[in-house]
Scaffold this active site. Sequence first.
Site: not given
Length: 599
Positions: A65, A68, A190, A242, A260
């Site tokens: 992530s 992103k 992705y 998050y 992660v």
Amino acid sequence: MVTSPITLVLQQLHGRLSALRSGEVASYIPELTRANSEHFGICVATLGGETYEVGDADVPFTIQSISKPFIYGLALDDNGVDAVTSKLGVEPSGDAFNAISLEPGSGRPRNPMINAGAIATASLVRGESSDDRLRRVLAMLSAYAGRPLTVDEAVFRSEHETGHRNRAIGHLLRNAGIFSDDVDDVCDRYFRQCSVLVTCNDLAMMAATLANRGVNPRTGERVLSGENVGRVLSVMSTCGMYDFAGAWIYRVGMPAKSGVGGGVLAVLPGQLGIGVFSPRLDEYGNSFRGVAACEALSANFGFHVLRPPLNLVGSVRGSFQLSKVRSKRVRTPAEARILDDRGDEVVLLQLQGPLALSTVEPVLRRALQEAGHARTLLLDFTHVDGMNEGVAALVGLLAHELRRVGVALVICGVSEGDDWDGAAEASVMLFATQEAALEWCEEELLESAPAGTSVTLREHPLVAELDPAASALLEQIAVHRRFAAGSRILSRGDPADALYLLTAGRVEVSLAVTGERRHRLSTLGPGTVFGELAVMDESPRSADVDAVTDVEAYAVPVAALSALEGKTRALRLQLVESLARELAQRLRRANAEIEALAG
């Protein structure tokens, strides 16, 4: 070999946090379970392109992530802010990273940092084909890292085979009209962007590129437009961690993104970038050690972006060597030659402004470079406006490293009550003024190559320059004098009735300023002269002269010179010529010092 104090601090932090065993390796992507849970690396990258790393900083892992914000920046550059914000929002969701978090009615994802927003962002990358879009993504991520990056195909296949939830999100996005491309194609791109292999070092350089307004500090390549850097950092600040984002910005205070795979990337705008890698994840899906490392660095060095901003300027105000900049102590010709010949062994760095990790880093790097040839390093903190405990600790570690290779660290411009962590243990010499520190450095250098602590009248440089007849005449009229330490030898306004040739001890020439405060003009030692105006123009004494130690000198009375009439003409002329040469040498040295300080 000397080690940077920044590296030493990171090593201490790494050692302390390595004992943490909390958290679990990500398992929802089967291939990620193969990660070594004990891997742990920390890297800091500066805007000068320097990196400081410890532990497993070169171990590759998948970016996940953390990709992103970079893809979001590419989408902004490709489409413009209006087009992008029409497809996805920028509000924190308060949900887990893989939550199906879409706005009621519009179907827009809440922000680009959750999976729904990231899939929407992936669809916005422009290209002639799916392969072309993927190529642009890889090229862009590589430009941030400053080296070619590749995809871990095993992780990609694992994500492709298990990514049904993400495909479901993709179908919801297509159904809402967020994109019209094939869902499998968008999701596979992705999955591939998340499977790009990076190291902790790469993350730090990518973060430093964002800190440097989108320009890679090492390669100089612009990767993201400056206007969109702020937008990327904004969503990282509010959404990058998050549903831990609020606690993160409160406690750590840097725009950041986690993945992660165990990576954490943090940005200190205008200063530096941080990359941390440790696969054990906490309950929010963030690296347990990664969060702890960033929190510790922020606390130690004041990295919180919402604290009162520092007026960050270049930390080195000036850099000089003792051969160019000296104390006010007047030296004998023999001492002056030693200081001229060996003055490069003492390096003075004048510092300025508030000191943070990013501004003190060039100083530490310069100090370690100078350690290759310097005997003493003098750091002047007179113009430093402030620093935190972390920076003071770095200076203490610098002292230890320099001492280990035989280099002394001297610090001036500090107050008696200042707390210097590790200074005493590292034998750091502390002085209130630069003048006092320079004189100490000179004495240390002269002690290693002594030029003599006393001279006879005949050995005195002024006498040695006279011809034999003039020298013999001077010895007849010179009067040997002794002065006790602390006594006043001459006072301002006294008649200029004698010239003094100093043969032993030390005197100080000064002026009263206000009350008991005095301004030192110079300090003189054996082989020098004072009261020379008696011979030059016989005007009243212009300053006070005090014995610092027990002093021996020879006074040459003006009256005695006059009594000898014609016999003294040659002697007086030679004395004036010698004094003029000495004054010329002082003037040349003063000019050289002014030139060095002005340069």
